[in-house]
Design a protein around this motif. Structure first.
Motif, mmCIF file in Angstrom:
data_model
loop_
_atom_site.group_PDB
_atom_site.id
_atom_site.type_symbol
_atom_site.label_atom_id
_atom_site.label_comp_id
_atom_site.label_asym_id
_atom_site.label_seq_id
_atom_site.Cartn_x
_atom_site.Cartn_y
_atom_site.Cartn_z
ATOM 1 N N GLU A 46 0.839 -1.208 0.000
ATOM 2 C CA GLU A 46 0.000 0.000 0.000
ATOM 3 C C GLU A 46 0.869 1.252 0.000
ATOM 4 O OE1 GLU A 46 -2.932 2.115 3.134
ATOM 5 O OE2 GLU A 46 -3.553 0.097 2.519
ATOM 6 N N ASN A 50 0.723 4.138 -2.907
ATOM 7 C CA ASN A 50 0.232 5.479 -2.573
ATOM 8 C C ASN A 50 1.328 6.527 -2.425
ATOM 9 O OD1 ASN A 50 -2.436 4.635 -2.646
ATOM 10 N ND2 ASN A 50 -2.397 4.036 -0.506
ATOM 11 N N LYS A 58 -4.311 8.677 -1.845
ATOM 12 C CA LYS A 58 -4.820 7.373 -1.399
ATOM 13 C C LYS A 58 -5.591 6.715 -2.536
ATOM 14 C CE LYS A 58 -4.508 8.240 3.360
ATOM 15 N NZ LYS A 58 -4.304 7.366 4.437
ATOM 16 N N LYS A 61 -6.063 0.836 -1.333
ATOM 17 C CA LYS A 61 -6.228 0.418 0.064
ATOM 18 C C LYS A 61 -5.964 -1.079 0.112
ATOM 19 C CE LYS A 61 -9.683 -0.005 3.770
ATOM 20 N NZ LYS A 61 -8.703 -0.585 4.614
ATOM 21 N N VAL A 62 -5.056 -1.513 0.990
ATOM 22 C CA VAL A 62 -4.738 -2.927 1.152
ATOM 23 C C VAL A 62 -5.231 -3.374 2.525
ATOM 24 C CG1 VAL A 62 -2.910 -4.664 1.234
ATOM 25 C CG2 VAL A 62 -2.719 -2.739 -0.358
#
Length: 141
Positions: A46, A50, A58, A61-62
């Motif tokens: 992530e 990002n 952002k 999202k992990v």
């Protein structure tokens, strides 16, 4: 703005980040990462997306739902029974990381020809209205 691309990661202890905070060679942590599970590879993935590739936005999202010692059968149950946090967003990508623990199964044929395909099928059923999602990626840790 569009919601972030959501990646769900399922795996064992390596994926969950067990002992990843132990630093034997003195290499500094990347900026923005803390100790504990933030040093596990899903958190680093992530961070890579990002902070490095998308300049702090952002975009990805992990969610790391790995559990130490879990195999593909446990990962499959997690997906089939939707054992997710309350605010969980359906994933666009699912990364499978149970290779090490599946390799310890006594019945290798069952592990490789039933449990792993069962996990993939359970992942595909997470988004039944979309024929193309989630993409399932196999990671052999």
């Amino acid at each position: 703005a569009a919601p972030p691309l959501h990646i769900l990661v399922s795996g064992g202890s390596v994926t969950s980040g067990i002992q990843c905070g132990i630093n034997h060679v003195g290499i500094a942590q990347p900026v923005g990462l803390k100790e504990d599970n933030d040093c596990a590879w899903p958190a680093r993935l992530e961070h890579l997306f990002n902070r490095v590739l998308f300049d702090g936005k952002k975009v990805v999202k992990v969610s790391n739902l790995a559990v130490g010692g879990s195999n593909s059968e446990i990962g499959k149950a997690l997906l089939e029974y939707h054992l997710f946090p309350d605010s969980f967003q359906q994933p666009d990508i699912v990364i499978w990381g149970h290779a090490v623990n599946d390799s310890y199964e006594k019945d290798k044929a069952r592990a490789y020809f039933e449990s792993i395909p069962g996990f993939v099928n359970a992942a595909h059923k997470l988004r039944i209205c979309d024929d193309h999602l989630p993409l399932v990626v196999m990671n052999e840790e």
